[in-house]
Structure formats: structure tokens, C-alpha cells
Design a protein around this motif. Structure first.
Motif, short mmCIF file in Angstrom:
data_model
loop_
_atom_site.label_atom_id
_atom_site.label_comp_id
_atom_site.label_asym_id
_atom_site.label_seq_id
_atom_site.Cartn_x
_atom_site.Cartn_y
_atom_site.Cartn_z
N ALA A 104 58.60 108.62 10.47
CA ALA A 104 59.90 107.95 10.33
C ALA A 104 60.81 108.21 11.52
O ALA A 104 62.02 107.98 11.43
CB ALA A 104 60.59 108.43 9.05
N ALA A 105 60.26 108.65 12.65
CA ALA A 105 61.09 109.02 13.79
C ALA A 105 61.89 107.83 14.32
O ALA A 105 63.08 107.97 14.67
CB ALA A 105 60.22 109.60 14.90
N GLU A 106 61.28 106.65 14.40
CA GLU A 106 62.00 105.49 14.92
C GLU A 106 63.17 105.13 14.02
O GLU A 106 64.27 104.83 14.50
CB GLU A 106 61.06 104.30 15.05
CG GLU A 106 61.76 103.09 15.67
CD GLU A 106 60.93 101.83 15.56
OE1 GLU A 106 61.17 100.91 16.35
OE2 GLU A 106 60.05 101.77 14.69
N TRP A 110 67.16 105.26 14.97
CA TRP A 110 68.03 104.09 14.76
C TRP A 110 69.21 104.45 13.86
O TRP A 110 70.34 103.99 14.08
CB TRP A 110 67.19 102.98 14.15
CG TRP A 110 67.94 101.71 13.89
CD1 TRP A 110 68.25 100.74 14.79
CD2 TRP A 110 68.44 101.27 12.62
NE1 TRP A 110 68.93 99.71 14.18
CE2 TRP A 110 69.05 100.02 12.84
CE3 TRP A 110 68.43 101.81 11.34
CZ2 TRP A 110 69.66 99.30 11.82
CZ3 TRP A 110 69.03 101.10 10.32
CH2 TRP A 110 69.64 99.86 10.56
N LEU A 111 68.98 105.26 12.82
CA LEU A 111 70.07 105.68 11.95
C LEU A 111 71.12 106.48 12.72
O LEU A 111 72.32 106.37 12.46
CB LEU A 111 69.51 106.50 10.78
CG LEU A 111 68.74 105.72 9.72
CD1 LEU A 111 68.08 106.66 8.74
CD2 LEU A 111 69.65 104.75 8.99
N ALA A 560 61.18 115.61 17.59
CA ALA A 560 62.15 115.36 18.65
C ALA A 560 61.56 114.47 19.73
O ALA A 560 62.23 113.56 20.25
CB ALA A 560 62.63 116.69 19.24
N THR A 561 60.31 114.71 20.09
CA THR A 561 59.66 113.89 21.11
C THR A 561 59.63 112.43 20.69
O THR A 561 59.92 111.53 21.50
CB THR A 561 58.23 114.40 21.36
OG1 THR A 561 58.29 115.76 21.81
CG2 THR A 561 57.52 113.55 22.39
N ARG A 562 59.30 112.15 19.43
CA ARG A 562 59.23 110.77 18.97
C ARG A 562 60.62 110.14 18.87
O ARG A 562 60.78 108.94 19.12
CB ARG A 562 58.52 110.71 17.62
CG ARG A 562 57.08 111.18 17.72
CD ARG A 562 56.31 110.86 16.47
NE ARG A 562 54.93 111.32 16.58
CZ ARG A 562 53.91 110.79 15.94
NH1 ARG A 562 54.11 109.77 15.13
NH2 ARG A 562 52.70 111.27 16.09
N VAL A 563 61.61 110.92 18.47
CA VAL A 563 62.97 110.39 18.41
C VAL A 563 63.45 110.02 19.81
O VAL A 563 64.04 108.95 20.03
CB VAL A 563 63.92 111.41 17.75
CG1 VAL A 563 65.37 110.98 17.90
CG2 VAL A 563 63.59 111.56 16.27
N ALA A 583 57.63 102.66 8.84
CA ALA A 583 58.59 103.24 7.89
C ALA A 583 59.85 102.40 7.81
O ALA A 583 60.39 102.17 6.72
CB ALA A 583 58.92 104.67 8.31
N ALA A 584 60.31 101.93 8.97
CA ALA A 584 61.52 101.11 8.98
C ALA A 584 61.30 99.80 8.23
O ALA A 584 62.16 99.34 7.47
CB ALA A 584 61.94 100.83 10.42
#
Length: 793
Positions: A104-106, A110-111, A560-563, A583-584
Motif C-alpha cells: 500500500a506504499a503508493e 498519495w494520502l 520508506a523506499t517504496r513511498v 491497493a489504491a
């Protein structure tokens, strides 16, 4: 010879037309397509179903005595179905990100961009290298002293605490546990299954659901399966499969039951195999032809319209019985002569009945409108088939067997005074008194619910009710739909609606509400936060190095890397930004959609104590709808149309009766007979505890047409017999008794329908036809003609 061959040629020309109609025929199990689409309540539910309730998603309900057993069972089901790529495209037993936050990193990135600029700046300040070392040391200390498994797991994989959003309203569920797929106590879970291929259509949906059931049974038989766990199946695929089975059952049971009853009654009265078998073939031909013509006119049949078959059998057989009776008593007459003798009776009755059913098209319910159109077309086709196919065959049989007409009793075998004094008048008077007493104590109420639209016995419906009971926040409440031409316009309307609903909640008019403000893009916030996100992306290597120096493993920096990677991709786009990951899509697919007209957002209102007060909060571009509001709206719609429908039918029937009788007095007695029949029906409903609803209310104009037909035959028979009429002895009386019995059997067969509304409509129509027959055969002879000074005139 040219005449018969010419007529046969015309019948053969219909074959390709009927073939095309049958090829176009489709079936629709969507209950919302039975309803008027222009009503806001219906339109809102259709929009929600189209854009926010995936048509292909199957829902498995898992209920257990304890949370561990429910979790184990859900995990086993998801794992087993997930290993069937040819059967299942995706399966979720927890929302995406609940078990693996990295997925759910993306969405998380975005959130953060959607947060107010001061909140995002606070995150950037917290990740400043100058203070990051001290903050990471504090996190390690919390890990050392914490006894919370949830906190230990979260901080181990997210020491920078990117998954902790500052606004509680922004949480989507993956940071709070199992979200809406698990009850509060954990003993009830949902498993969402999406098929690997398109399963639209009855045959495909049924086959796919059976394959899933087979795999589920295999899992339940495995040694790992915990005891005491129940699995239910619901969702669109389950309802479609049940509808397919219900349609097949309704067609076979209603058609075979009606046909068996009709032919059985014919045999009891006439004891002739040849005419009986040919009558059965003609009736089946009428059904097939009507279905083909319906395919040409409509293309798609809905659940309710399939009830036309049983109704049509009961109505069409009347023409065959009348023609058979005429041929039997005139064995030397040709088919042309008999058609000429019965032209007014057959076509008058057929056109009147067809008009009554065709008026259902303006009754306000598309489902019943289809039913009315099919019966209207079938009645006219049935009259033609009986006159031009059944009658010539019967005439040839009469000539071949040299059947003499059966001896009939004299018309004055039942003196009117004795019949009226000893039986008819006392019976009808007793019925009038008893009915008045019953109705004075209990008038049939009006059911305002939507129960008549659903199935009678549905495992999928039972599973859905269990879901609503155990997870009310996931299934109950009123739906809120917000529309707009742009995302900015939708967000403005969401913010305005949020303020209105919050005021209503504080007034105690609702228990709570959920609006997707956190999951709807805020272009202003995103534009303001992108420069700060760029700065964080540029120093991500420094932040990851700080994690390593603080003693955290490489896995601790994965989220953190994916975010950071998601922010880097989003920096190349212009607001408004939308996330694109799996997930989005899962989360946004339940609250945001792009439509041909613009954009659509969905929310929920819980515990509304006063629905009108809640719907009043809907402003421009806002629809508040739901099944609790639908029943009342539909009933108002049907009641309004029913008045005009009945009035139109009364005018049409009155004109036809005036042309038939030539005197208004006879017209008045026909309507009096119909009124007495409806009075008897009300009494029967009161005794049986029945009620009116948005489906069976439309039986009123149908019964008006049926009652008028009976009154016409009885009054004409009374005129011809000088007022002497005993139903069991007079030829017309016996014929009407047989016709009424076959019609009651046809309508009664609908009482076994899997659709609750159609079953109720069949029961009311069967009772109503019986009541109209009693009224015409006993009320009219008892009170109308004996009261006249010259009954035979």
C-alpha cells in the motif's frame, strides 16, 4: 385446396421470424431493472451497483465461534482459491496492505500528498537529518519496552512512521487492522473473490460458482480446516446463479403444473384423448410463439416477465374450450361457420383481455410492464391459433367419429325462484355479511417494504443478512452519491455535505456517516505539498543511511523506499493526482469512479432516525438513496399510476359493455358483479393475513378485466334462458366453471415462484379470479335478473 395451402403458407412464413426472435432472447436477473429508472431512489442504486459494487465479485462469509478459527478458515480459503489462476483472478481476505504494508506504499504516499500543507511540512521536519537520529533512538527504545504486538510489528517495518497519518479521518483501514472484512470480535470474516474471466450470463455464472463451491468443499474436508466454521456465498455471482436456477424452476414448475391442471380438468369433463393432446400441443405452440415475439419486441426477459407462461396458458385455453364446445354441439358445421359464430365472443374477449394486460405497461413497474406486454401478445396469438389450428382439427375429429351432441338439460330445468330462494340469494347474502364482519376487524394492510422484489428462499440472501448483522458498517445504512463534472467540484460538494451531515448527527437525526474526503484528491494540497515531497525524495539516501546507522535491518527501510519511489513518480504529474496501484484501485474502487458524465463519489449514512430529514440534507449533485427509501418511493409511484390505470380500464370496459349489451343497466350490473368479486377477495386476504404491496396491487385492473368477461357470458346466458340459470346445469355455467378452474390453476402455479412478488401476484390473482367467478355465477343470477320485472328481455 388453394385456400388451406395459402393459409399454411402464411403460417410457414412465421417460422424464420420466430427463429430470429428466439435467437435474440436473453434473460436478466438484475432486480433493479424491474423498477422505473427515472426515480431518484432507483437511479442512485443503479449508479452504486454499476460503479461501486463489482458485478463479478463473489463474497464468502466465514462465521466461527472464535476469532482464531475464523482467521484460519479465511486464510485457508484465500490461499486455496488464490492457487487457481484459471478460476480466480484475485482473492482478498484482508484489505490490501493489512497483511503487507509495502503493498500500500503508493496509496500511502498519495494520502500524504492530500494532507494539509502544515501536516506534510511537519512530516518533513520530523525527517530532517538533524533530528532524525534522536527520533530513531526513541523508536528503538519503544521497541525494547513495548508489549503490544501491533506496535512491535508496525515500528519494526516502519520506524519512520510514514504509515501513521496525522488526520484520523484519512485512515483507510490498512493501518487499523482488518478493516471492513472482519467483525469487531474477529469471529466473522469476508473473503472477496474475483473470477479470472468474464462470468456474465446465467450459464457462465452458475458453472463458475459451482467450481468455486467444489474448491471450497475440498478445503473444508482438509485436515487443517477448523471445526465449527460455516461458509456462506453471496454477492452478484451468487444471486445471478440462484436467479438462473429459479428461472428454470419457475418455468418448468409453472408451465408443467398449469398444463397438467388444464389437461386434467379437460379430461375430467370431456374424456377425449385426441382433442386433449392436440390442445396441449397448441398451447405449447402459443408459449413458444409468444416467447419468440417477445424476443423480437423486448430482446431481454426479466425475472417477473417469465410469469407470462402460466398466465397465458390459463387464458388461452378458454378459447380452445369454447370452440371445442361449439364444435361438439354442431358436429356438421364447418370451421368457417364456427369461426363466424364465435368471432364476436372470441375476439371480443381476447382484445379486452389483451388491453387489460397491455395497460400494465403504464403501471409504473417495467418488470410488470414486460409481463403485461407478453400476455397481451400471447392472448391475441392464442386466439388466432385456437381458431385456425385447433378448431379445424376438432371439426375433422367430430366428422370422423360422427359424435352426436351430448344431451343437455332443458333451459328451464332450474326454476329461477327456487334456485334464488333456496341457494343463490342466501349464499351471496351470507358472504356479504361475513365479508363485512371480517373486513371491519382487519383490513388488508399495505406493505411498504421491498420484500416483494426479492427471492423467497435464497441462501445468498441469508448470507447477505448475516453480513449485515455482523458487519453493519459494511452493508447497512443509506447510500450517499455525490456527482460532479470535475474532481474539484465533487470535493467541494463533499465538504459542504460533510458539514450538513455533521449538523444532522449533532441533532440526533443520524448515528454517523462516512464520506470519502480523505480518499478524494485535493488539488490545492497536492500542489502545495509536491515541492516538499521533492525535497524528501532528494535526501532519501541520507534517511535510509540513518536507519542503517541506528541499527535497523534493511527490511525496516522497505516501506520508506517504496513511498519515496511513489512520490518520485507523482512528481512528474500535475494535480489532481490519482494513485494507480493495486491497493489504491481496491480502496478507491469502493468510493470513487469516473462516469461518462463526470465524476462520482460514494459514502454512507448510518442509523438515520428520520429518513426525510436525512434526504433533506442532499444539496445539488447529491443523491441519498438506499433500499429502506426505495419501498416507499415505489409504492407512491405505483399507487399514483394505479388510479389512472384503473380509471382508463373502467372507461374502456364500460364502452365495450355498452356496445355489447346496448343498455347501461346491464353495464351497471357487470360492474356490480366485479365489485362484489373484489369485496370477496378482500375478505379472503384478510382471513389469510395477506397484504397489498407494490407487485400485487397491479392485480386490480387484471381482475377487473376477468370479472367483466364472466359477467358478459352470464348476462347473455340469462337473456337467452329467460332468467333461468343454474351454474352446474346451464351449458354456459359449466363452461365458465371449467374456464375459471383452469385460470385459477394457471395463476395458482405462480404461487410456487422463486420470486416473492410474482408468487404473491399469482396467489392474489388466483383468489381474485375465483372470487369473480363466484360473483358472476351466483351474485348476478340471484340479484340482477330476478329483480327485473321481465328478466328475459
Amino acid at each position: 385446396m388453394n385456400g388451406p395451402r395459402h393459409r399454411a403458407g402464411w403460417w410457414l412464413l412465421l417460422v424464420p421470424v420466430l427463429a430470429v426472435g428466439l435467437a435474440r432472447l436473453r434473460f436478466d436477473a438484475d432486480v433493479l431493472n424491474l423498477l422505473p429508472a427515472h426515480l431518484p431512489e432507483v437511479r442512485g442504486l443503479q449508479l452504486h451497483q454499476r460503479y461501486f459494487a463489482p458485478d463479478a465479485e463473489l463474497v464468502l462469509t466465514v462465521a466461527a465461534a472464535d476469532a482464531e478459527a475464523a482467521e484460519q478458515a479465511a486464510r485457508l480459503l484465500a490461499g486455496a482459491l488464490g492457487r487457481e489462476p484459471r478460476l480466480v483472478a484475485s482473492v482478498f481476505w484482508q484489505p490490501p496492505g493489512a497483511e503487507d504494508p509495502d503493498a500500500a506504499a503508493e496509496l500511502l504516499a498519495w494520502l500524504w500528498l492530500n494532507q494539509p500543507p502544515d501536516a506534510f511540512q511537519a512530516l518533513a521536519d520530523r525527517l530532517d537529518p538533524a533530528r532524525l537520529t534522536a527520533d530513531l533512538a526513541a523508536v528503538r527504545e519503544r521497541l525494547a519496552v513495548s508489549f503490544s504486538p501491533a506496535e512491535l510489528g508496525r515500528l519494526s517495518y516502519d520506524p519512520l512512521e510514514l504509515g501513521t497519518l496525522p488526520d484520523a479521518a484519512s485512515r483507510t483501514g490498512f493501518d487499523a487492522g482488518a478493516g471492513r472484512l472482519t467483525s469487531g470480535d474477529g469471529t466473522f470474516r469476508l473473503v472477496l473473490v474475483e473470477p479470472a474471466t468474464d462470468q456474465r450470463g446465467f450459464a457462465r455464472a452458475s458453472a463458475w460458482l459451482e467450481a468455486v463451491r467444489t474448491r471450497v468443499r475440498q478445503v473444508q474436508e482438509s485436515p487443517e480446516w477448523p471445526g465449527g466454521v460455516a461458509v456462506g456465498f453471496t454477492g452478484p455471482p451468487a444471486f445471478v446463479a440462484e436467479a438462473a436456477a429459479g428461472m428454470r424452476s419457475d418455468l418448468t414448475q409453472s408451465v408443467t403444473g398449469s398444463l397438467a391442471a388444464i389437461l386434467g380438468l379437460f379430461w375430467l369433463v370431456h374424456r377425449r384423448w385426441g382433442p386433449l393432446l392436440w390442445l396441449g400441443l397448441c398451447l405449447q405452440g402459443v408459449l413458444l410463439g409468444t416467447a419468440a415475439l417477445g424476443g423480437l419486441l423486448l430482446g431481454t426477459f426479466n425475472l417477473v416477465s417469465l410469469g407470462f407462461a402460466a398466465i397465458l396458458l390459463g387464458l388461452t385455453v378458454d378459447y380452445g374450450l369454447v370452440l371445442y364446445q361449439e364444435a361438439r354441439h354442431r358436429p356438421g358445421a364447418s370451421p368457417a361457420e364456427l369461426r363466424r359464430l364465435t368471432r364476436r365472443a372470441i375476439w371480443g374477449s381476447a382484445l379486452t383481455t389483451a388491453a387489460a394486460f397491455a395497460l400494465l405497461m403504464w403501471g409504473g413497474l417495467p418488470g410488470l410492464g414486460q409481463l403485461g406486454l407478453l400476455v397481451a401478445v400471447g392472448v391475441v396469438l392464442g386466439a388466432a391459433v385456437m381458431r385456425h389450428l385447433y378448431l379445424p382439427w376438432v371439426c375433422r375429429q367430430m366428422v370422423a367419429t360422427a359424435t352426436a351432441p351430448a344431451a343437455e338439460p332443458a333451459a328451464d330445468a332450474a326454476p329461477p325462484d327456487r334456485w334464488t330462494r333456496r341457494f343463490a340469494r342466501p349464499v351471496t347474502a351470507a358472504l356479504l355479511v361475513a365479508g363485512s364482519f371480517v373486513l371491519a376487524r382487519h383490513w388488508p394492510p399495505v406493505d411498504h417494504s421491498t420484500r416483494p422484489l426479492g427471492p423467497r428462499n435464497s441462501p445468498a440472501e441469508q448470507a447477505m443478512k448475516a453480513l449485515e448483522l455482523r458487519l453493519p458498517e459494511a452493508a447497512s445504512g443509506l447510500l450517499v452519491l455525490v456527482t460532479g463534472t470535475t474532481p474539484e467540484e465533487v470535493r467541494q460538494r463533499l465538504e459542504t455535505l460533510h458539514a450538513r451531515l455533521e449538523a444532522a448527527r449533532q441533532r440526533g437525526e443520524l448515528a454517523g456517516f462516512e464520506l470519502p474526503l480523505a480518499l478524494w484528491p485535493n488539488p490545492a494540497h497536492q500542489a502545495a505539498n509536491l515541492p516538499c515531497a521533492r525535497a524528501l525524495v532528494e535526501r532519501r539516501e541520507t534517511l535510509l543511511a540513518a536507519l542503517e546507522r541506528a541499527g535497523f535491518s534493511a527490511e525496516a527501510g522497505a516501506l520508506a523506499t517504496r513511498v519515496f519511489a511513489a512520490w518520485e513518480r507523482q512528481l512528474t504529474q500535475a494535480p489532481p493526482l490519482w494513485p494507480e496501484g493495486a491497493a489504491a484501485r481496491w480502496w478507491l474502487g469502493r468510493c470513487a469512479a469516473r462516469t461518462p458524465e463526470g465524476w462520482l463519489a460514494a459514502g454512507t449514512v448510518f442509523g438515520a432516525t428520520r429518513s426525510p430529514a436525512v434526504t433533506a440534507e442532499a444539496g445539488e449533485g447529491v443523491m441519498i438513496c438506499g433500499w429502506p427509501l426505495l419501498g416507499e418511493a415505489l409504492l407512491r409511484h405505483v399507487e399514483t399510476r394505479l388510479g389512472w390505470l384503473t380509471a382508463g380500464l373502467v372507461l374502456v370496459v364500460a364502452g365495450c359493455l355498452r356496445l355489447t349489451f346496448g343498455r347501461w343497466a346491464a353495464v351497471g350490473w357487470s360492474f356490480a358483479s366485479v365489485a362484489f368479486g373484489l369485496f370477496l377477495l378482500l375478505g379472503l386476504m384478510a382471513l389469510a393475513g395477506g397484504s397489498w404491496n407494490l407487485m400485487n396491487l397491479t392485480a386490480v385492473p387484471l381482475l377487473l378485466g376477468a370479472g367483466v368477461d364472466y359477467s358478459i357470458h352470464v348476462q347473455l346466458a340469462l337473456r337467452g334462458a329467460g332468467g333461468r340459470f343454474a351454474p352446474g346445469q346451464h351449458p354456459t355455467g359449466r363452461a365458465l366453471l371449467l374456464c375459471a378452474a383452469t385460470t385459477v390453476a394457471a395463476f395458482g402455479s405462480l404461487a410456487t415462484s422463486s420470486n416473492a412478488g410474482l408468487a404473491g401476484l399469482g396467489a392474489v390473482c388466483a383468489a381474485g379470479v375465483a372470487a369473480q367467478a363466484v360473483s358472476a355465477l351466483y351474485f348476478l343470477p340471484a340479484w340482477a335478473y330476478p329483480a327485473r320485472r321481465h328478466p328475459g328481455t
